[in-house]
Scaffold this motif. Structure first.
Motif, PDB file in Angstrom:
ATOM      1  N   ASN A   1       0.803  -1.210   0.016  1.00  0.00           N
ATOM      2  CA  ASN A   1       0.123   0.099   0.119  1.00  0.00           C
ATOM      3  C   ASN A   1       0.878   1.160  -0.074  1.00  0.00           C
ATOM      4  O   ASN A   1       0.379   2.320  -0.688  1.00  0.00           O
ATOM      5  N   ALA A   2       1.960   1.178   0.679  1.00  0.00           N
ATOM      6  CA  ALA A   2       2.853   2.279   0.613  1.00  0.00           C
ATOM      7  C   ALA A   2       3.461   2.628  -0.749  1.00  0.00           C
ATOM      8  O   ALA A   2       3.583   3.961  -1.434  1.00  0.00           O
ATOM      9  N   CYS A   3       3.704   1.378  -1.273  1.00  0.00           N
ATOM     10  CA  CYS A   3       4.353   1.706  -2.578  1.00  0.00           C
ATOM     11  C   CYS A   3       3.181   2.238  -3.820  1.00  0.00           C
ATOM     12  O   CYS A   3       3.637   2.965  -4.546  1.00  0.00           O
ATOM     13  N   TYR A   4       2.001   1.841  -3.624  1.00  0.00           N
ATOM     14  CA  TYR A   4       0.872   2.555  -4.448  1.00  0.00           C
ATOM     15  C   TYR A   4       0.773   3.820  -4.053  1.00  0.00           C
ATOM     16  O   TYR A   4       0.744   4.809  -4.785  1.00  0.00           O
ATOM     17  N   PHE A   5       0.671   4.055  -2.646  1.00  0.00           N
ATOM     18  CA  PHE A   5       0.453   5.659  -2.241  1.00  0.00           C
ATOM     19  C   PHE A   5       1.946   6.743  -2.884  1.00  0.00           C
ATOM     20  O   PHE A   5       1.506   7.628  -3.520  1.00  0.00           O
ATOM     21  N   ASN A   6       2.916   5.893  -2.801  1.00  0.00           N
ATOM     22  CA  ASN A   6       4.181   6.608  -3.481  1.00  0.00           C
ATOM     23  C   ASN A   6       4.042   6.907  -4.782  1.00  0.00           C
ATOM     24  O   ASN A   6       4.332   7.945  -5.265  1.00  0.00           O
ATOM     25  N   ILE A   7       3.750   5.708  -5.411  1.00  0.00           N
ATOM     26  CA  ILE A   7       3.568   5.965  -7.057  1.00  0.00           C
ATOM     27  C   ILE A   7       2.553   7.113  -7.358  1.00  0.00           C
ATOM     28  O   ILE A   7       2.697   7.917  -8.262  1.00  0.00           O
ATOM     29  N   GLY A   8       1.383   6.999  -6.670  1.00  0.00           N
ATOM     30  CA  GLY A   8       0.250   8.253  -6.833  1.00  0.00           C
ATOM     31  C   GLY A   8       0.695   9.199  -6.781  1.00  0.00           C
ATOM     32  O   GLY A   8       0.543  10.142  -7.503  1.00  0.00           O
ATOM     33  N   ALA A   9       1.430   9.731  -5.586  1.00  0.00           N
ATOM     34  CA  ALA A   9       1.933  10.996  -5.135  1.00  0.00           C
ATOM     35  C   ALA A   9       2.978  11.471  -6.112  1.00  0.00           C
ATOM     36  O   ALA A   9       2.765  12.645  -6.540  1.00  0.00           O
ATOM     37  N   ARG A  10       3.616  10.660  -6.690  1.00  0.00           N
ATOM     38  CA  ARG A  10       4.772  11.276  -7.710  1.00  0.00           C
ATOM     39  C   ARG A  10       4.033  11.425  -9.046  1.00  0.00           C
ATOM     40  O   ARG A  10       4.222  12.397  -9.730  1.00  0.00           O
ATOM     41  N   LEU A  11       3.063  10.475  -9.383  1.00  0.00           N
ATOM     42  CA  LEU A  11       2.322  10.669 -10.538  1.00  0.00           C
ATOM     43  C   LEU A  11       1.456  11.867 -10.528  1.00  0.00           C
ATOM     44  O   LEU A  11       1.359  12.736 -11.620  1.00  0.00           O
ATOM     45  N   HIS A  12       0.817  12.260  -9.452  1.00  0.00           N
ATOM     46  CA  HIS A  12       0.306  13.540  -9.285  1.00  0.00           C
ATOM     47  C   HIS A  12       1.046  14.497  -9.470  1.00  0.00           C
ATOM     48  O   HIS A  12       0.616  15.541 -10.187  1.00  0.00           O
ATOM     49  N   ARG A  13       2.307  14.704  -8.931  1.00  0.00           N
ATOM     50  CA  ARG A  13       3.147  15.810  -8.972  1.00  0.00           C
ATOM     51  C   ARG A  13       3.448  16.042 -10.402  1.00  0.00           C
ATOM     52  O   ARG A  13       3.631  16.929 -11.115  1.00  0.00           O
ATOM     53  N   TYR A  14       4.052  14.934 -10.992  1.00  0.00           N
ATOM     54  CA  TYR A  14       4.687  14.955 -12.320  1.00  0.00           C
ATOM     55  C   TYR A  14       3.674  15.355 -13.570  1.00  0.00           C
ATOM     56  O   TYR A  14       3.915  16.147 -14.552  1.00  0.00           O
ATOM     57  N   THR A  15       2.341  14.745 -13.480  1.00  0.00           N
ATOM     58  CA  THR A  15       1.179  15.179 -14.406  1.00  0.00           C
ATOM     59  C   THR A  15       0.545  16.171 -14.143  1.00  0.00           C
ATOM     60  O   THR A  15      -0.348  16.493 -14.978  1.00  0.00           O
ATOM     61  N   ASP A  16       0.161  16.493 -12.958  1.00  0.00           N
ATOM     62  CA  ASP A  16      -0.611  17.442 -12.150  1.00  0.00           C
ATOM     63  C   ASP A  16      -2.142  17.036 -12.516  1.00  0.00           C
ATOM     64  O   ASP A  16      -3.138  17.870 -12.576  1.00  0.00           O
ATOM     65  N   ASN A  17      -2.159  15.785 -12.374  1.00  0.00           N
ATOM     66  CA  ASN A  17      -3.631  15.003 -12.454  1.00  0.00           C
ATOM     67  C   ASN A  17      -4.014  14.683 -11.125  1.00  0.00           C
ATOM     68  O   ASN A  17      -3.399  13.863 -10.315  1.00  0.00           O
ATOM     69  N   SER A  18      -5.164  15.560 -10.510  1.00  0.00           N
ATOM     70  CA  SER A  18      -5.432  15.219  -9.071  1.00  0.00           C
ATOM     71  C   SER A  18      -5.924  13.852  -8.895  1.00  0.00           C
ATOM     72  O   SER A  18      -5.979  13.490  -7.541  1.00  0.00           O
ATOM     73  N   THR A  19      -6.583  13.021  -9.698  1.00  0.00           N
ATOM     74  CA  THR A  19      -6.843  11.740  -9.409  1.00  0.00           C
ATOM     75  C   THR A  19      -5.896  11.008  -8.769  1.00  0.00           C
ATOM     76  O   THR A  19      -6.083  10.188  -7.954  1.00  0.00           O
TER      77      THR A  19
END
Length: 458
Positions: free
Chosen positions: A196-214
């Motif tokens: 779950n921490a891996c998933y959280f980490n990837i999501g946080a970084r994709l959020h910042r990189y793409t500026d996609n709030s989802t």
């Protein structure tokens, strides 16, 4: 790329123009850190055989009993080297890294190759996604258009792990990501922090990189789950996980990479949102990590497995290197933590370097940093730890990770990944297949009998 054995180089007196001996570095001198890190990177790659004939690109020798390493540690190694090359500006291993990361993408371009299905965990898959994210965030060479792209690979992993077939529906564990990908694998009923921490980490970084709030919303949903279940406590202890059906019998072992993964993800969320809530979480995670994992004179250690007699396995032995790097990455995302984190990283790195006195070249690194002495161990994990610690000392002073609006060029695919996770299937066995197998069996038996007869006559 041809690499002479380290021991041979040592015997020839070619190790950076100096005599055989311990890893020598002045941690106040960036050039000295770079030179020492280059030697550790060389020693790390001495464990890799994937660029030699007959070996598989991308992975370290294994898994047990064929070698010490599982598939995920290959991804972890390339992530370590990508951070190293970006911070130290050393492109020596670029071709090796590129080939490795492309070779292991799998048929579906999602870092889930079929030949590793018997031990595929969501965390295993995620560590390769981490490497792909670092490639995107540091401007590593983009693949050709027909090849899998770094950002798209990370999105594929995230999309597949978002899918409900990998999660729990209903009950106290609702939305929990399972440890293992396939239900046939031992651990499919374990809802643990690392997945779950891996998933959280990837999501946080994709959020910042793409500026996609989802991506950010899904990351926050996962943080909330771990907080609700008690995997993260009010004191920012981070526990290992719990089993179905209710996720209540929590295994309270604490491992550094779990906490550091949450810290890094929280820092990305803070950087993307600048919210007071994520600032508080980043500060809390930082204090918790220092209190738990640097309690022995400010030196990194694993409290759940390292104290005598010690029971850390090959996986656990690699965690502190990731922790050092992710704490340094946190400084990039949340600079106000520099004075809190950097002195700890320096004290710990000094202890790590001090015990690098082993091996034929006199500078291989062991595991037990707190003793101040080399412990006789040799592994890629232990070299990754020290390389991560040295890289972390200089990371806060390089440019922060890129985004798609600040120079990032990696192409994404929001729909990447499989829609459903299923075990690899094989074509049905036909009558012709059975006949062919029978003929082959007869030939083998006939040949064996002839050989036995020949040996008897002899």
């Amino acid at each position: 790329m041809v690499r002479l054995p380290t021991a041979l180089l040592a015997a020839c007196g070619l190790l950076a123009g100096r005599a055989l001996g311990a890893l020598d570095v002045d941690l106040d001198d960036p050039e000295s850190i770079k030179k020492a890190a280059a030697l550790v990177a060389e020693d790390l790659l001495s464990f890799y055989r994937g660029d030699e004939p007959g070996w598989v690109p991308g992975i370290l020798p294994g898994p047990p009993p064929d070698g010490d390493y599982y598939w995920w540690q290959g991804g972890a190694m390339w992530g370590t080297l990508l951070d190293y090359r970006n911070v130290m500006k050393d492109d020596t291993y670029d071709d090796t890294i590129f080939t490795a990361l492309q070779f292991q993408v799998g048929d579906e371009k999602d870092y889930n190759p079929a030949n590793w299905s018997a031990s595929m965990g969501n965390d295993d898959q995620a560590f390769w996604a981490f490497a792909a994210l670092i490639a995107a965030e540091t401007g590593f060479r983009d693949p050709a258009p027909e090849q899998p792209q770094w950002l798209a690979l990370a999105q594929a992993v995230f999309n597949e792990q978002t899918n409900i077939d990998r999660r729990v529906e209903g009950g106290n564990c609702d939305w929990g990501l399972r440890w293992q990908v396939y239900r046939t694998n031992n651990g499919f009923d374990y809802i643990n922090t690392v997945a779950n921490a891996c998933y959280f980490n990837i999501g946080a970084r994709l959020h910042r990189y793409t500026d996609n709030s989802t991506y950010g919303e899904l990351a926050e949903k996962t943080w909330d789950l771990m907080w609700r279940l008690g995997y993260i406590t009010e004191d920012y202890d981070v526990y290992d996980g719990a089993h179905l059906p209710d996720c209540k019998g929590i295994n309270k072992a604490q491992f550094s990479y779990n906490a550091a993964m949450l810290l890094q993800g929280s820092a990305f969320m803070y950087n993307a949102t600048e919210s007071d809530e994520w600032k508080e979480r980043v500060e809390g995670m930082t204090k918790g990590i220092i209190r738990v994992f640097f309690a022995k004179d400010g030196i990194a250690y694993e409290p759940s497995c390292e104290p005598p007699p010690g029971s850390c396995n090959a996986d656990m032995e690699s965690y502190r290197g990731y922790m050092h790097r992710w704490m340094a990455n946190t400084i990039q995302m949340a600079p106000f933590l520099r004075d809190t984190i950097l002195p700890v990283l320096k004290t710990s790195a000094a202890a790590g370097v001090k015990q690098c006195t082993g091996g034929d070249n006199g500078r291989m690194c062991g595991f037990h940093w707190t003793t101040g002495q080399y412990d006789g161990q040799l592994s890629a994990s232990l070299e990754m730890n020290v390389l991560g610690a040295l890289t972390a000392l200089m990371m806060p002073d390089v440019a922060p990770p890129l985004t798609n609006t600040t120079g990032g060029t990696s192409k994404g695919d929001p729909d990447a990944g499989q829609t459903k996770t299923e075990l690899p299937t094989f074509s049905p066995i036909t009558t012709g297949d059975k006949a062919g197998a029978s003929i082959l069996t007869i030939l083998i038996i006939t040949g064996a009998l002839s050989a036995f007869a020949w040996m008897s006559l002899d």
